[in-house]
Each structure stands twice: as C-alpha cells, then as structure tokens.
Design a protein around this motif. Sequence first.
Motif, PDB file in Angstrom:
ATOM      1  N   ILE A 461      -3.345  16.333  -6.128  1.00  0.00           N
ATOM      2  CA  ILE A 461      -2.463  15.219  -6.474  1.00  0.00           C
ATOM      3  C   ILE A 461      -2.116  14.528  -5.153  1.00  0.00           C
ATOM      4  O   ILE A 461      -1.514  15.131  -4.267  1.00  0.00           O
ATOM      5  CB  ILE A 461      -1.178  15.713  -7.195  1.00  0.00           C
ATOM      6  CG1 ILE A 461      -1.538  16.572  -8.415  1.00  0.00           C
ATOM      7  CG2 ILE A 461      -0.311  14.517  -7.595  1.00  0.00           C
ATOM      8  CD1 ILE A 461      -0.365  17.123  -9.200  1.00  0.00           C
ATOM      9  N   GLU A 462      -2.572  13.280  -5.013  1.00  0.00           N
ATOM     10  CA  GLU A 462      -2.428  12.590  -3.719  1.00  0.00           C
ATOM     11  C   GLU A 462      -1.053  11.973  -3.557  1.00  0.00           C
ATOM     12  O   GLU A 462      -0.466  11.504  -4.527  1.00  0.00           O
ATOM     13  CB  GLU A 462      -3.442  11.432  -3.650  1.00  0.00           C
ATOM     14  CG  GLU A 462      -4.851  11.777  -4.012  1.00  0.00           C
ATOM     15  CD  GLU A 462      -5.708  11.972  -2.778  1.00  0.00           C
ATOM     16  OE1 GLU A 462      -5.186  11.772  -1.661  1.00  0.00           O
ATOM     17  OE2 GLU A 462      -6.889  12.312  -2.952  1.00  0.00           O
ATOM     18  N   ARG A 463      -0.609  11.897  -2.310  1.00  0.00           N
ATOM     19  CA  ARG A 463       0.660  11.222  -2.041  1.00  0.00           C
ATOM     20  C   ARG A 463       0.453   9.702  -2.079  1.00  0.00           C
ATOM     21  O   ARG A 463      -0.558   9.187  -1.606  1.00  0.00           O
ATOM     22  CB  ARG A 463       1.181  11.660  -0.670  1.00  0.00           C
ATOM     23  CG  ARG A 463       2.416  10.887  -0.308  1.00  0.00           C
ATOM     24  CD  ARG A 463       3.398  11.658   0.478  1.00  0.00           C
ATOM     25  NE  ARG A 463       4.547  10.784   0.690  1.00  0.00           N
ATOM     26  CZ  ARG A 463       5.273  10.774   1.760  1.00  0.00           C
ATOM     27  NH1 ARG A 463       5.020  11.619   2.745  1.00  0.00           N
ATOM     28  NH2 ARG A 463       6.291   9.954   1.871  1.00  0.00           N
ATOM     29  N   LEU A 464       1.445   9.027  -2.597  1.00  0.00           N
ATOM     30  CA  LEU A 464       1.368   7.567  -2.682  1.00  0.00           C
ATOM     31  C   LEU A 464       2.615   6.983  -2.034  1.00  0.00           C
ATOM     32  O   LEU A 464       3.734   7.422  -2.326  1.00  0.00           O
ATOM     33  CB  LEU A 464       1.304   7.167  -4.166  1.00  0.00           C
ATOM     34  CG  LEU A 464       1.288   5.690  -4.495  1.00  0.00           C
ATOM     35  CD1 LEU A 464      -0.039   5.065  -4.062  1.00  0.00           C
ATOM     36  CD2 LEU A 464       1.479   5.476  -6.002  1.00  0.00           C
ATOM     37  N   ASP A 465       2.397   6.016  -1.155  1.00  0.00           N
ATOM     38  CA  ASP A 465       3.546   5.374  -0.515  1.00  0.00           C
ATOM     39  C   ASP A 465       3.819   4.067  -1.258  1.00  0.00           C
ATOM     40  O   ASP A 465       3.053   3.111  -1.166  1.00  0.00           O
ATOM     41  CB  ASP A 465       3.194   5.107   0.962  1.00  0.00           C
ATOM     42  CG  ASP A 465       4.351   4.455   1.682  1.00  0.00           C
ATOM     43  OD1 ASP A 465       5.378   4.171   1.019  1.00  0.00           O
ATOM     44  OD2 ASP A 465       4.226   4.213   2.899  1.00  0.00           O
ATOM     45  N   THR A 466       4.923   4.052  -1.979  1.00  0.00           N
ATOM     46  CA  THR A 466       5.177   2.877  -2.830  1.00  0.00           C
ATOM     47  C   THR A 466       5.728   1.694  -2.026  1.00  0.00           C
ATOM     48  O   THR A 466       5.985   0.637  -2.580  1.00  0.00           O
ATOM     49  CB  THR A 466       6.155   3.216  -3.972  1.00  0.00           C
ATOM     50  OG1 THR A 466       7.271   3.893  -3.419  1.00  0.00           O
ATOM     51  CG2 THR A 466       5.511   4.042  -5.030  1.00  0.00           C
ATOM     52  N   ASP A 467       5.966   1.898  -0.710  1.00  0.00           N
ATOM     53  CA  ASP A 467       6.373   0.752   0.111  1.00  0.00           C
ATOM     54  C   ASP A 467       5.158   0.034   0.677  1.00  0.00           C
ATOM     55  O   ASP A 467       5.264  -1.025   1.279  1.00  0.00           O
ATOM     56  CB  ASP A 467       7.263   1.217   1.275  1.00  0.00           C
ATOM     57  CG  ASP A 467       8.590   1.732   0.740  1.00  0.00           C
ATOM     58  OD1 ASP A 467       9.050   1.179  -0.287  1.00  0.00           O
ATOM     59  OD2 ASP A 467       9.133   2.692   1.310  1.00  0.00           O
ATOM     60  N   ASP A 468       4.005   0.646   0.514  1.00  0.00           N
ATOM     61  CA  ASP A 468       2.786   0.082   1.077  1.00  0.00           C
ATOM     62  C   ASP A 468       2.004  -0.672  -0.004  1.00  0.00           C
ATOM     63  O   ASP A 468       1.381  -0.079  -0.888  1.00  0.00           O
ATOM     64  CB  ASP A 468       1.941   1.252   1.642  1.00  0.00           C
ATOM     65  CG  ASP A 468       0.695   0.767   2.346  1.00  0.00           C
ATOM     66  OD1 ASP A 468       0.266  -0.372   2.055  1.00  0.00           O
ATOM     67  OD2 ASP A 468       0.158   1.523   3.167  1.00  0.00           O
ATOM     68  N   LEU A 469       2.056  -1.977   0.091  1.00  0.00           N
ATOM     69  CA  LEU A 469       1.450  -2.797  -0.968  1.00  0.00           C
ATOM     70  C   LEU A 469      -0.050  -2.561  -1.121  1.00  0.00           C
ATOM     71  O   LEU A 469      -0.581  -2.574  -2.228  1.00  0.00           O
ATOM     72  CB  LEU A 469       1.709  -4.281  -0.688  1.00  0.00           C
ATOM     73  CG  LEU A 469       3.134  -4.740  -0.973  1.00  0.00           C
ATOM     74  CD1 LEU A 469       3.305  -6.207  -0.600  1.00  0.00           C
ATOM     75  CD2 LEU A 469       3.490  -4.516  -2.435  1.00  0.00           C
ATOM     76  N   ASP A 470      -0.708  -2.330   0.022  1.00  0.00           N
ATOM     77  CA  ASP A 470      -2.153  -2.092  -0.054  1.00  0.00           C
ATOM     78  C   ASP A 470      -2.462  -0.858  -0.871  1.00  0.00           C
ATOM     79  O   ASP A 470      -3.386  -0.822  -1.674  1.00  0.00           O
ATOM     80  CB  ASP A 470      -2.747  -1.894   1.358  1.00  0.00           C
ATOM     81  CG  ASP A 470      -2.746  -3.213   2.105  1.00  0.00           C
ATOM     82  OD1 ASP A 470      -2.591  -4.248   1.423  1.00  0.00           O
ATOM     83  OD2 ASP A 470      -2.887  -3.197   3.347  1.00  0.00           O
ATOM     84  N   GLU A 471      -1.632   0.183  -0.659  1.00  0.00           N
ATOM     85  CA  GLU A 471      -1.852   1.434  -1.399  1.00  0.00           C
ATOM     86  C   GLU A 471      -1.662   1.217  -2.884  1.00  0.00           C
ATOM     87  O   GLU A 471      -2.432   1.707  -3.712  1.00  0.00           O
ATOM     88  CB  GLU A 471      -0.874   2.515  -0.915  1.00  0.00           C
ATOM     89  CG  GLU A 471      -1.406   3.289   0.249  1.00  0.00           C
ATOM     90  CD  GLU A 471      -0.875   4.717   0.257  1.00  0.00           C
ATOM     91  OE1 GLU A 471      -0.808   5.334  -0.818  1.00  0.00           O
ATOM     92  OE2 GLU A 471      -0.508   5.177   1.344  1.00  0.00           O
ATOM     93  N   ILE A 472      -0.614   0.458  -3.195  1.00  0.00           N
ATOM     94  CA  ILE A 472      -0.335   0.211  -4.609  1.00  0.00           C
ATOM     95  C   ILE A 472      -1.483  -0.550  -5.255  1.00  0.00           C
ATOM     96  O   ILE A 472      -1.913  -0.238  -6.364  1.00  0.00           O
ATOM     97  CB  ILE A 472       1.001  -0.547  -4.782  1.00  0.00           C
ATOM     98  CG1 ILE A 472       2.136   0.390  -4.365  1.00  0.00           C
ATOM     99  CG2 ILE A 472       1.185  -1.018  -6.216  1.00  0.00           C
ATOM    100  CD1 ILE A 472       3.495  -0.181  -4.528  1.00  0.00           C
ATOM    101  N   GLU A 473      -1.979  -1.502  -4.513  1.00  0.00           N
ATOM    102  CA  GLU A 473      -3.103  -2.266  -5.034  1.00  0.00           C
ATOM    103  C   GLU A 473      -4.306  -1.358  -5.313  1.00  0.00           C
ATOM    104  O   GLU A 473      -4.987  -1.500  -6.310  1.00  0.00           O
ATOM    105  CB  GLU A 473      -3.497  -3.338  -4.025  1.00  0.00           C
ATOM    106  CG  GLU A 473      -4.225  -4.479  -4.683  1.00  0.00           C
ATOM    107  CD  GLU A 473      -3.957  -5.764  -3.921  1.00  0.00           C
ATOM    108  OE1 GLU A 473      -4.928  -6.302  -3.403  1.00  0.00           O
ATOM    109  OE2 GLU A 473      -2.790  -6.177  -3.829  1.00  0.00           O
TER     110      GLU A 473
END
Length: 477
Positions: A461-473
């Motif tokens: 289960i990978e960590r996701l940084d929700t402040d990073d728009l690129d990651e969210i995309e």
Amino acid sequence: MATDSWALAVDEQEAAVKSVSGFISRRGGRSRGPGIIKTSTTAEKTDEEEKEDRAAQSLLNKLIRSNLVDNTNQVEVLQRDPNSPLYSVKSFEELRLKPQLLQGVYAMGFNRPSKIQENALPMMLAEPPQNLIAQSQSGTGKTAAFVLAMLSRVEPAERYPQCLCLSPTYELALQTGKVIEQMGKFYPELKLAYAVRGNKLERGQKISEQIVIGTPGTVLDWCSKLKFIDPKKIKVFVLDEADVMIATQGHQDQSIRIQRMLPRNCQMLLFSATFEDSVWKFAQKVVPDPNIIKLKREEETLDTIKQYYVLCSSRDEKFQALCNLYGAITIAQAMIFCHTRKTASWLAAELSKEGHQVALLSGEMMVEQRAAVIERFREGKEKVLVTTNVCARGIDVEQVSVVINFDLPVDKDGNPDNETYLHRIGRTGRFGKRGLAVNMVDSKHSMNILNRIQEHFNKKIERLDTDDLDEIEKIAN
Ligand SMILES: Nc1ncnc2c1ncn2[C@@H]1O[C@H](COP(=O)(O)OP(=O)(O)OP(=O)(O)O)[C@@H](O)[C@H]1O
C-alpha cells in the motif's frame, strides 16, 4: 451558501424517499424521521455495535434491483439420483409450462431462464416431484424459480391452500407475494393469502386461497391452533431466504414444526443466498432426500486495485486530505467508509458545506429511504456515497471504482478486519476493472492496522502525499 446546498441535498433525499412505493409496513420501523437526522444515543454507536439486519439488507437488495445480477459463476449440481440424466433448459418453452404461465413469464419481461433457473426448474417440475436445496447469491433469480414451481403445480380450480411459502419477514413476504401475483396474473381464479401478523381471520374459517405466503409464526398458528389451513393438503412447501430465516430467534423451530405437519409426498424446496454450516444443518432437517444446487462464488482479489494511504494527524486533517483528493476521486463514483454513524453524518455535512454533492447512507434510515439513496447513487445522481460498513454490507454497487477508508476497518476488538477490507475494495474476476483505494491513517494505532492489512494480503500500500498535485494527478489516471 454552503448550508443551503446541504439542506438541498436533504430535501432531495427526502423527495426521493417519498417517491419509493409506500406498501411496506412501517410497523417496528427503525427510522427517526428523515435519513440524515440523528439522535445522540444512536449516533454514538460504532458500526460494529449496529445490529446487522440481514432481513433489511435482503429487502434493500430486492427494492433496488430491477434486473438479474450478471453472473458467470459455475453451477454445481448434486443429484439425489445420480443415474437420472442431468437436464437443464435454455428456454422457458423447453419447460413445457402451461400457456398462462408462459404468458406470465414473458409479461414480466423474462426472455430466458437465469443460470439457477436453467438447472433448478427441470428438477422442480419433474414428475414425481423432487425436493431441492438451492443456494445462489441474491439477485440470481431464485424467487422467480420457486414461484414458477408453485404456479406450475397449483390447481386453480380447487379452492384450498396447496402451496405454502415461508418468508422471514412481513416485508419479504409481501415482496414475494408481488412476484406470485405478477407471474400468475393470467390465472384469474388463482388467489393468494398472506399469513402475516395483523391479518386476522374469523375463527373456524377455512381459507380458499390456493397459495399461502407468510412468516413462520403466523403460518404455524394458521396450520395448528387456528386450523385455517389443512397442512395435509399442501403439495409444495417453499422455505425462502433460509439464511435470513435462521438468523431470527424461533423461526427455525417454527419452520420445522410446520414442515412436520406436511404430508410425506409434499415437495420441499429451500432457498438461500449463503450456505454457512448453520444454514446447511437447518436445510437438511427440513428437506429430506434433496437435490442440491450451489452457485460457486467468484473470489475477490486485490490484484487490479491501486492501494494508497495518506498520513494525517487528526480527523480534520483527514478531511482536508479528502478535499484535496476530491477532484481526482470524483472522476468515477466513490464510496467513503466511516467507522461510526456520527463520523459519517459529520463528514457528509462537511463535504456538503464545501459545496460537494454527496449522499449519506446511514443505519438510522428506514429501509425504503436507504433503497432510495442507493438507487440515486446507482443512477449517478450523486457521485460520492458516505456510509458506515454495517450499512453498506451486502450491497453491490458495481460501478464504484474508488473506495476511501476514512476509517480503517477494524473488528470489535480493534484488530484489522481483513475480510471487510477485501470486501470493500476487492473485485471479482468478472468486474476486474481497475480500482483505487485510499486509506486514511491518523495515528500510530491506525498505521499499525494498515501495516497488518498490508502483511495479510502481501500487497504493497503506497504512501500518497495529498499536498502534491502531481501525485494526485497520477492516481487519477
Ligand atoms: N429469467 C429472468 N430473466 C430476466 N429477469 C429475471 C429472470 N429471473 C428473475 N429476473 C429478475 O431479476 C431480479 C432478481 O430476481 P430474484 O428476485 O428472483 O432473485 P433472487 O435470487 O430471488 O434474489 P434474493 O436472494 O434477493 O431473493 C428480479 O428483478 C427479477 O424480476
């Protein structure tokens, strides 16, 4: 204004509720008014504390379903007489149904038998009559199958009960009654009696309806104490929703007592959506020498799911993270699971204040209200559904491809509930579409739960940084 949109959503939900047919009894209703209004006593309960109401779940599924559940599962048939050839039908004509019945089937819009019907109907209609225990998931056409069997055997010209069908609740009895009425509508002389609480008849009366459907307690009274029915004349006995039936105290004994009053040559049919040991034991007690039909269930897997977690430090931070993700998750339809009704209501209200249109499914709502909410969600009127686990259990909303665990699933001892995790986000081979799961972690404890879930399924289960728009995309694509 934000509160207005929330109020609007409430109004819409209520309006939808009102449009749902009002035939269901409100006796014993659990509602405290419109769906999203809560009282502090019930709102504090965790979803684990909410009573799992199997009968309500079953009714819900029936109310929202307008068609067969798509099913590619294998059927397993165990015949009582292994020497008789296996016989299955691909058309209703092959069954040589009486013309009025064939008319009834087509009038309901059925073109061909479902998988369970293909196998069960030839057995049920065989001469001499054979007993059957059949299990297949909800929505696969069991009700229609046994209704056809009853209607095939009944002699409409004879004015006494010949078929007896037991349902676990008043509401479910009414639902099945509706199917009997629809399918049998080309038999004008055929009548149906409802043996349910509140249906009072005069003492000493004998009923003339050819089919009786009811709940075990009342049926038992009608057969024994009140003698409205002569059980010795029953030709077909159906026990529907056996798994729901045995979950209710007393129903099992009552059903067995009814069964003991029936003649030896009465055809016994038992149906169940699940087949745990207790159901199986019960089935064997009430159905002697059965044929058995089981539908194999497809395994759910996490193989096609992208799983992430978001690290937060409080509930408010989780909310913020969710808002950041909102655009990405609403590309598809999303379900958000909370541990308590209170959190679910809070979250739905907060999202609404932010201007998001969300639906709330909560255990406090009456079954019809819940059905209306799910139906709207199914139709895509709302893209996000906030709920608790207990409330959503047993409900298949196939198009959901994003699941947010606002709270991770835990059992009553606080340990990871792996089964629920899999059930929430897993996909069967059939719906093997890609999915996305985001888990909100807000403490060391919940991180530990997440790690244990990860270990259990041996899937990262990978960590996701929700402040990073690129990651969210990235996750949205
Ligand atoms: N052969 C068929 N063709 C098309 N639709 C069908 C057919 N048989 C049943 N249906 C429809 O599919 C839906 C589900 O059927 P049904 O209620 O009989 O399933 P079930 O297995 O009894 O479900 P449950 O376990 O919830 O009682 C109903 O809307 C019913 O009208």
